[in-house]
Design a protein around this motif. Structure first.
Motif, mmCIF file in Angstrom:
data_model
loop_
_atom_site.group_PDB
_atom_site.id
_atom_site.type_symbol
_atom_site.label_atom_id
_atom_site.label_comp_id
_atom_site.label_asym_id
_atom_site.label_seq_id
_atom_site.Cartn_x
_atom_site.Cartn_y
_atom_site.Cartn_z
ATOM 1 N N SER A 176 0.801 -1.287 0.053
ATOM 2 C CA SER A 176 0.235 -0.061 0.167
ATOM 3 C C SER A 176 0.988 1.117 -0.035
ATOM 4 C CB SER A 176 -0.834 0.101 1.300
ATOM 5 O OG SER A 176 -0.004 0.263 2.257
ATOM 6 N N THR A 214 0.438 0.333 -4.677
ATOM 7 C CA THR A 214 -1.017 0.702 -4.856
ATOM 8 C C THR A 214 -1.204 2.201 -4.551
ATOM 9 O OG1 THR A 214 -1.951 -0.204 -2.813
ATOM 10 C CG2 THR A 214 -2.171 -1.605 -4.804
ATOM 11 N N GLU A 216 -3.873 4.073 -4.168
ATOM 12 C CA GLU A 216 -5.303 4.389 -4.190
ATOM 13 C C GLU A 216 -6.101 4.738 -5.482
ATOM 14 O OE1 GLU A 216 -4.735 7.603 -1.518
ATOM 15 O OE2 GLU A 216 -4.452 6.168 0.169
ATOM 16 N N CYS A 220 -1.505 2.070 -9.686
ATOM 17 C CA CYS A 220 -0.560 1.488 -9.114
ATOM 18 C C CYS A 220 0.739 1.629 -9.644
ATOM 19 C CB CYS A 220 -0.700 0.047 -8.903
ATOM 20 S SG CYS A 220 -1.086 -0.959 -10.136
ATOM 21 N N SER A 233 -5.893 3.709 -12.916
ATOM 22 C CA SER A 233 -7.095 3.187 -12.262
ATOM 23 C C SER A 233 -8.108 3.541 -13.446
ATOM 24 C CB SER A 233 -7.517 3.206 -10.883
ATOM 25 O OG SER A 233 -8.550 2.337 -10.596
ATOM 26 N N GLY A 245 -8.038 -2.936 -1.431
ATOM 27 C CA GLY A 245 -6.698 -3.331 -1.335
ATOM 28 C C GLY A 245 -6.458 -4.904 -1.360
ATOM 29 N N PHE A 248 -7.642 -6.269 -4.497
ATOM 30 C CA PHE A 248 -6.441 -5.987 -5.454
ATOM 31 C C PHE A 248 -5.413 -7.292 -5.615
ATOM 32 C CE2 PHE A 248 -2.158 -4.853 -6.919
ATOM 33 C CZ PHE A 248 -2.420 -3.964 -7.946
ATOM 34 N N HIS A 249 -5.199 -7.546 -4.342
ATOM 35 C CA HIS A 249 -4.208 -8.712 -4.174
ATOM 36 C C HIS A 249 -4.685 -9.931 -4.674
ATOM 37 C CE1 HIS A 249 -2.265 -5.548 -1.661
ATOM 38 N NE2 HIS A 249 -1.349 -6.212 -1.704
ATOM 39 N N VAL A 266 -1.544 -6.161 -13.392
ATOM 40 C CA VAL A 266 -1.887 -5.027 -12.461
ATOM 41 C C VAL A 266 -2.940 -4.300 -13.049
ATOM 42 C CG1 VAL A 266 0.553 -4.659 -11.877
ATOM 43 C CG2 VAL A 266 -0.013 -3.823 -13.944
ATOM 44 N N ASN A 270 -5.994 -3.591 -10.968
ATOM 45 C CA ASN A 270 -6.781 -2.267 -10.746
ATOM 46 C C ASN A 270 -8.161 -2.196 -11.069
ATOM 47 O OD1 ASN A 270 -4.569 -0.542 -9.950
ATOM 48 N ND2 ASN A 270 -4.268 0.021 -12.169
#
Length: 300
Positions: A176, A214, A216, A220, A233, A245, A248-249, A266, A270
């Motif tokens: 993050s 990342t 926000e 990222c 994004s 978050g 996202f992972h 990614v 996103n």
């Protein structure tokens, strides 16, 4: 099909939407609330199970109704819960999440017993991908050591010694903005791409691995082969950023399991995270895989 193991935090979330952030020493009444399981690694496991992958979650819950709800919820979408330890005499971690409906920000207050840690970290299979969130340091280190060929990923959401230590042991440090700022000892200015790049390079040097930060709503930053890039994004109308978050992972690990190029991973992660902010609650906001794929095709 690749086997995925997610190790870490499980909680039961109570999301409380308010029209604006409450004033101190005031009383507030709400007409809606949302309940579901939560926690970084367990939310990622939920997404991966929902999207049809062979996924196991390892963590702890209490011997109470909330613990039973979490296990039932994960089982309902096919996640293997055999390695969830039910701790007798303890309550499952609870998170109370205040969502400001004006700007979709979330404030999280968690209550976790300090003794809620895994006692048994032995598994009877060889995972291809391991995702950890720093909650179970010793179990994570042991399983990393025993599975040298597995792809290792950390959800480095919070800057703390355990997360930093594990970040030196992984193939992908997906962190993050807050974690990156903690490591760099400086704030990230989202409007200054030069400063973002400098902090990214600092983390690459510190952890000597693939770094993804990342940022926000900005997206990222990652290294696309030799070039450091910011992956933007997509524009959405956010109502609740809880769990974005974690989601996202989960999507990032899904991309690894599909053996996609990092740029596709990614971008897909996103989009998945951005879509999640359009619904209340963390697991409530995991979109179906087909919906994310459709949005991805629109944004190639």
């Amino acid at each position: 099909m690749k086997k995925i193991l997610c190790i870490g935090h499980a909680s039961y979330d109570y999301t409380l939407p308010l029209n604006e952030y409450p004033i101190e020493n005031s009383k507030n009444r709400i007409n809606e609330k949302y309940e579901c399981g939560g926690g970084p690694a367990s939310n990622a496991a939920f997404l991966l199970g929902k999207w049809g992958l062979d996924t196991t979650f390892m963590g702890t819950v209490g011997n109470d109704d909330n613990g039973k709800k979490i296990i039932k919820e994960l089982k309902s979408i096919g996640v293997n819960t055999d390695y969830i330890e039910v701790i007798k005499g303890k309550e499952t971690t609870k998170s109370f999440i205040i969502v400001n409906k004006k700007n979709a920000s979330r404030t999280v207050i968690s209550n976790r017993d300090k003794d809620m840690n895994l006692e048994n970290s032995t598994i009877d299979f060889n995972p291809d991908i391991i995702l950890v969130d720093g909650q179970e340091l010793e179990a994570s280190k042991k399983i990393f050591k025993e599975n040298k060929t597995a792809i290792k990923v950390i959800d480095a959401g919070t800057y703390k010694p355990e997360t930093v230590e594990l970040s030196h042991m992984v193939d992908y440090c997906v962190c993050s903005k807050d974690f990156a700022e903690g490591v760099a000892k400086r704030k990230i200015d989202l409007n200054n791409e030069v400063s973002i790049h400098k902090i990214f390079l600092l983390l690459e040097e510190e952890f000597n691995t693939n770094v993804i930060i990342t940022l926000e709503q900005k997206g990222c930053i990652y290294r696309n082969k030799k070039v450091v890039e910011i992956m933007p994004s997509i524009e959405v109308r956010a109502v609740d950023t809880t769990g974005a978050g974690d989601i996202f992972h989960g999507a990032f690990v899904y991309g690894l399991a599909m053996e996609w190029e990092l740029s596709k991973i990614v971008r897909f992660a996103n989009i998945t995270a951005a879509l999640s902010t359009t619904k209340m609650g963390s697991r409530n906001s995991v979109f179906e895989l087909k919906e994310v794929e459709q949005e991805y095709e629109k944004n190639i």
